[in-house]
Design a protein around this motif. Structure first.
Motif, short mmCIF file in Angstrom:
data_model
loop_
_atom_site.label_atom_id
_atom_site.label_comp_id
_atom_site.label_asym_id
_atom_site.label_seq_id
_atom_site.Cartn_x
_atom_site.Cartn_y
_atom_site.Cartn_z
N PRO A 19 0.80 -1.24 0.00
CA PRO A 19 0.00 0.00 0.00
C PRO A 19 0.83 1.28 0.00
O PRO A 19 0.30 2.36 -0.31
CB PRO A 19 -0.84 -0.11 1.28
CG PRO A 19 -0.06 -1.04 2.16
CD PRO A 19 0.63 -1.99 1.24
N ASP A 20 2.12 1.19 0.33
CA ASP A 20 2.96 2.39 0.30
C ASP A 20 3.23 2.86 -1.12
O ASP A 20 3.62 4.01 -1.34
CB ASP A 20 4.30 2.13 1.01
CG ASP A 20 4.13 2.01 2.52
OD1 ASP A 20 3.10 2.47 3.04
OD2 ASP A 20 5.02 1.44 3.16
N TYR A 21 3.04 1.97 -2.09
CA TYR A 21 3.23 2.32 -3.50
C TYR A 21 1.86 2.53 -4.13
O TYR A 21 0.99 1.66 -4.03
CB TYR A 21 3.99 1.21 -4.24
CG TYR A 21 5.41 1.06 -3.76
CD1 TYR A 21 6.43 1.82 -4.33
CD2 TYR A 21 5.72 0.17 -2.74
CE1 TYR A 21 7.74 1.69 -3.89
CE2 TYR A 21 7.03 0.04 -2.30
CZ TYR A 21 8.03 0.80 -2.87
OH TYR A 21 9.32 0.68 -2.43
N LEU A 30 1.68 15.97 -5.27
CA LEU A 30 0.71 14.92 -5.57
C LEU A 30 0.78 13.76 -4.59
O LEU A 30 -0.22 13.11 -4.31
CB LEU A 30 0.92 14.40 -7.00
CG LEU A 30 0.62 15.38 -8.13
CD1 LEU A 30 1.15 14.86 -9.45
CD2 LEU A 30 -0.86 15.65 -8.22
N CYS A 31 1.97 13.48 -4.06
CA CYS A 31 2.13 12.34 -3.16
C CYS A 31 1.85 12.69 -1.70
O CYS A 31 1.81 11.80 -0.85
CB CYS A 31 3.55 11.77 -3.28
SG CYS A 31 3.88 11.01 -4.88
N SER A 87 5.89 6.52 -3.48
CA SER A 87 6.29 5.62 -2.41
C SER A 87 6.11 6.43 -1.13
O SER A 87 6.88 7.35 -0.86
CB SER A 87 7.75 5.20 -2.57
OG SER A 87 8.17 4.48 -1.43
N LYS A 88 5.03 6.14 -0.42
CA LYS A 88 4.59 6.98 0.69
C LYS A 88 4.41 8.40 0.18
O LYS A 88 3.61 8.62 -0.72
CB LYS A 88 5.54 6.88 1.88
CG LYS A 88 5.59 5.49 2.48
CD LYS A 88 6.45 5.44 3.71
CE LYS A 88 6.49 4.04 4.30
NZ LYS A 88 7.38 3.96 5.46
N SER A 89 5.17 9.38 0.69
CA SER A 89 5.00 10.76 0.23
C SER A 89 6.06 11.18 -0.79
O SER A 89 6.13 12.34 -1.18
CB SER A 89 5.03 11.72 1.42
OG SER A 89 6.28 11.64 2.07
N GLU A 90 6.86 10.20 -1.26
CA GLU A 90 7.92 10.52 -2.22
C GLU A 90 7.49 10.17 -3.65
O GLU A 90 7.10 9.04 -3.92
CB GLU A 90 9.19 9.74 -1.88
CG GLU A 90 10.31 9.97 -2.85
CD GLU A 90 11.50 9.07 -2.61
OE1 GLU A 90 12.46 9.14 -3.41
OE2 GLU A 90 11.49 8.28 -1.66
N PRO A 91 7.57 11.14 -4.58
CA PRO A 91 7.25 10.83 -5.97
C PRO A 91 8.42 10.13 -6.66
O PRO A 91 9.52 10.67 -6.72
CB PRO A 91 6.98 12.21 -6.58
CG PRO A 91 7.79 13.15 -5.76
CD PRO A 91 7.87 12.55 -4.38
#
Length: 196
Positions: free
Chosen positions: A101-103, A120-121, A143-147
């Motif tokens: 779910p992190d992706y 967006l993330c 990936s979590k809050s990283e685009p």
């Protein structure tokens, strides 16, 4: 003397024909990312290894505001599945039932992005605005809050989620997120040390 009006009519007809051809176009582009194209695909392969990858859709995509974002997300996930050249990755709007779910893929319709697409993330709500006659989709593979990858796609507003134009937008957008070509080596690597 009579040829000038005919020439003007021919030019007008040509311009109209060009506008009609262009009106069916989908434009798109990938955004900058610190991850190379092979890395984006590796992350995607991991995320899609056992279950489909989560895909969310936010914003009003169509003139018909009765279209629920959840229904649009289902259609977008269906169109995105098997759209990526060289990949068997599948997508789902049922994000609770994914193994990773992190992706996730995040798509915003007509997002009013003030700063960077990196937003967006983030979990914060991004305002959206309707533009008459045009739909723009901004997307990120997060990936979590990283685009890990970003892209956008724009076209004349489709009639709804079953419109072939919407399908083409989603498929084009997803392919921009995961380009198949390898990143080019830096030009300087292939140049001699001195050009003088």
């Amino acid at each position: 003397m009579e040829q000038k009006p005919m020439a003007g009519k021919a030019m007008t007809a040509g311009a109209l024909l060009s506008a009609m051809v262009l009106s069916g176009c989908v434009t798109s582009m990938h955004g900058y990312s610190g991850v190379d194209n092979e890395g984006k695909r590796d992350y995607l392969s991991y995320a899609a290894s056992s279950t489909p990858v989560c895909l969310t859709f936010t914003g009003s995509a169509f003139v018909d505001h009765a279209a629920k974002p959840s229904d649009v997300a289902v259609a977008a996930a269906e169109f995105a599945s098997s759209a990526i050249l060289g990949s068997s990755a599948r997508f789902t709007s049922d994000c609770a039932n994914t193994d990773h779910p992190d992706y996730r893929i995040v798509i915003l319709a007509n997002a009013d992005i003030v700063g960077s697409p990196d937003q967006l993330c983030e979990e914060e709500t991004i305002p959206t605005r309707q533009t008459a006659g045009k739909l723009r989709l901004d997307a990120a593979f997060c990936s979590k809050s990283e685009p890990l990858s970003t892209a956008w796609s724009a076209a004349p507003t489709p009639a709804g989620s079953s419109d072939p134009m919407f399908r083409k937008m989603i498929r084009t957008l997803i392919n921009e997120l995961f380009p198949i070509e390898r990143d080019r080596d830096r030009d300087s690597d292939s140049l001699p040390l001195s050009i003088f």
